[in-house]
Design an enzyme around this catalytic site. Structure first.
Site, PDB file in Angstrom:
ATOM      1  N   CYS A  41       0.862  -1.199   0.000  1.00  0.00           N
ATOM      2  CA  CYS A  41       0.000   0.000   0.000  1.00  0.00           C
ATOM      3  C   CYS A  41       0.887   1.233   0.000  1.00  0.00           C
ATOM      4  O   CYS A  41       1.578   1.458  -0.992  1.00  0.00           O
ATOM      5  CB  CYS A  41      -1.031  -0.024   1.124  1.00  0.00           C
ATOM      6  SG  CYS A  41      -0.462  -0.455   2.786  1.00  0.00           S
TER       7      CYS A  41
ATOM      8  N   CYS B  70       2.477   2.637   3.295  1.00  0.00           N
ATOM      9  CA  CYS B  70       2.863   2.881   4.685  1.00  0.00           C
ATOM     10  C   CYS B  70       4.079   3.810   4.739  1.00  0.00           C
ATOM     11  O   CYS B  70       5.040   3.635   3.985  1.00  0.00           O
ATOM     12  CB  CYS B  70       3.168   1.558   5.378  1.00  0.00           C
ATOM     13  SG  CYS B  70       1.696   0.517   5.478  1.00  0.00           S
TER      14      CYS B  70
END
Lengths: 224, 206
Positions: free
Chosen positions: B113, B115
């Protein structure tokens, strides 16, 4: 097995294009708005961070690839709001909205600074760690959620079935594979596991280069 | 989830096609239902547009360069060390600092994703969230560094840290030569956001 978000190692994406140093944090005004709406809706407490990641992962591959970053957030948010019963499909489509019983949980402007500064720590009490620094382990293969078919997991596809070495032990962290699906936090020991790039990709750019992932204990087994 | 088992079109497809209108539609709907306070949205945007950003991380790096005890605490327990400087919160609940050395250059990515250590670096830049960076950084970090104009010296290994959990990584770059006389704030000015992700080095003083 995998979903579209699990792209580590994929070929064909072309060059990385760094922005100029003075680029604004939000390239368009609506980007900031999309981030803020997502955070404020999350503050209603109707889903976990793991669940919201899973909502974005569940976008159809064609949508995931076509959407810009914040469009993915918006789509994930819209799908979550309906899935959790916070809004109805009709309301999303433009019907007159009904008042929500969750309104009293609304994040107020004066609470924003405190909420952002607190965050949401995920370290928990839990079982003793089975592995320690220097232990050789093997990652599970395939990378999949054992409880939910097609469910959320944080073992990347490229890191499945590899031999690696435990470098750090981070204590017990909330387990995303269950927490994303309402199956509880079930904290597990979390480890930084280091892989030789040549083992991961067949050949390292330069011998000795390494890749590490942060992996929960149930993703790992002792090397045999 | 909708795409996996429902015949209906996914809920997000009910929103207007233009992304700007899509945000507006969601914000209006949630406001009318009493679920969000538009003033809270302004506050969140203000926080990340102007208050929380890479100057925080640069202050941490500069302090680690001049204060050996702080550097030790930072490498041992970065969460506690950066909290001493007031940097805590969302997406920085568990921080680890990784130090560049002549032997190892560190570089951070989130392949799954996006992060990123928000309290130290703010909201990630577009390139960090791009498919190209997420896909390539783990497999060919040196070619990715070349996209940033960076070539590492021979003999320096690369470690790529894939942020697959809630641990957030801050790269502690090497202190540039010729900076012995500089004070903490002058040193911080040499530390770019990219240097703390690992796609750049700290800048030489001019």
């Amino acid at each position: 097995m995998s979903r579209v978000h699990d792209m580590g190692g994929r070929f064909g994406d072309g060059p990385v294009r760094p922005e100029p140093k003075d680029a604004p944090v939000f390239a368009r005004d609506w980007h900031g708005r999309a981030l803020a709406v997502t955070l404020a809706a999350g503050a209603l407490g109707q889903w976990t961070l793991d669940r919201s990641r899973f909502a974005r992962e569940c976008l159809a591959p064609a949508d995931y690839l076509a959407f810009s970053y914040y469009e993915k957030w918006l789509a994930g948010l819209a799908d979550l709001l309906v899935a959790q019963g916070v809004v109805t499909r009709d309301e999303l489509a433009g019907a007159d909205p009904a008042p929500s019983p969750l309104a009293e949980r609304r994040l107020r402007a004066e609470s924003v600074a405190g909420a952002l500064a607190r965050g949401g720590p995920v370290v928990r009490d839990g079982p003793a760690s089975r592995f320690g620094p220097g232990d050789r382990v093997r990652t599970r293969r395939p990378a999949r959620n054992l409880a939910v078919t097609g469910g959320h997991t944080r073992l990347p596809g490229y890191a499945a079935g590899l031999h690696g070495v435990v470098e750090r032990v981070h204590g017990c962290h909330v387990f995303p594979d269950t927490n994303a699906h309402g199956l509880g936090e079930r904290p597990e020991p979390l480890y930084t596991v280091v892989f030789d790039a040549a083992d991961v990709w067949g050949r390292a750019e330069v011998p000795g280069d390494t890749v590490s992932c942060d992996l929960w204990e149930s993703y790992l087994e002792p090397e045999t | 989830m909708p795409h996996d088992h429902a015949d209906d079109a996914p809920p997000h497809s009910l929103l207007p096609p233009d992304p700007e209108l899509r945000v507006k539609a969601l914000e209006t709907l949630l406001t009318r239902k009493g679920l969000i306070d538009p003033a809270a949205l302004d506050e969140i945007i203000e926080t990340y547009a102007h208050k929380v950003g890479p100057r925080n991380g640069a202050a941490v790096v500069a302090r680690a360069w001049i204060d050996p005890d702080f550097r030790k605490r930072l490498l041992k327990d970065a969460t506690a060390a950066v909290a001493e400087m007031g940097f805590t919160g969302r997406q920085g609940e568990h921080v680890v600092a990784v130090e560049n050395t002549p032997e190892q250059h560190n570089m951070v990515v989130c392949t799954l994703c996006s992060c990123y250590p928000w309290p130290l670096l703010g909201i990630p830049p577009g390139w960090y969230k791009s498919d190209a960076y997420r896909a390539r950084a783990v497999r060919e970090p040196r070619k990715v560094l070349a996209d940033f104009g960076l070539t590492l010296p021979e003999g320096q290994r690369v470690r790529v840290w894939d942020s697959t959990a809630e641990v957030r990584y801050l790269v502690l770059p090497m202190r540039p030569v010729g900076t012995e006389g500089l004070d903490e704030s002058a040193l911080a000015a040499l530390v770019s956001r990219d240097a703390m992700i690992g796609t750049a080095l700290a800048e030489a003083p001019t």
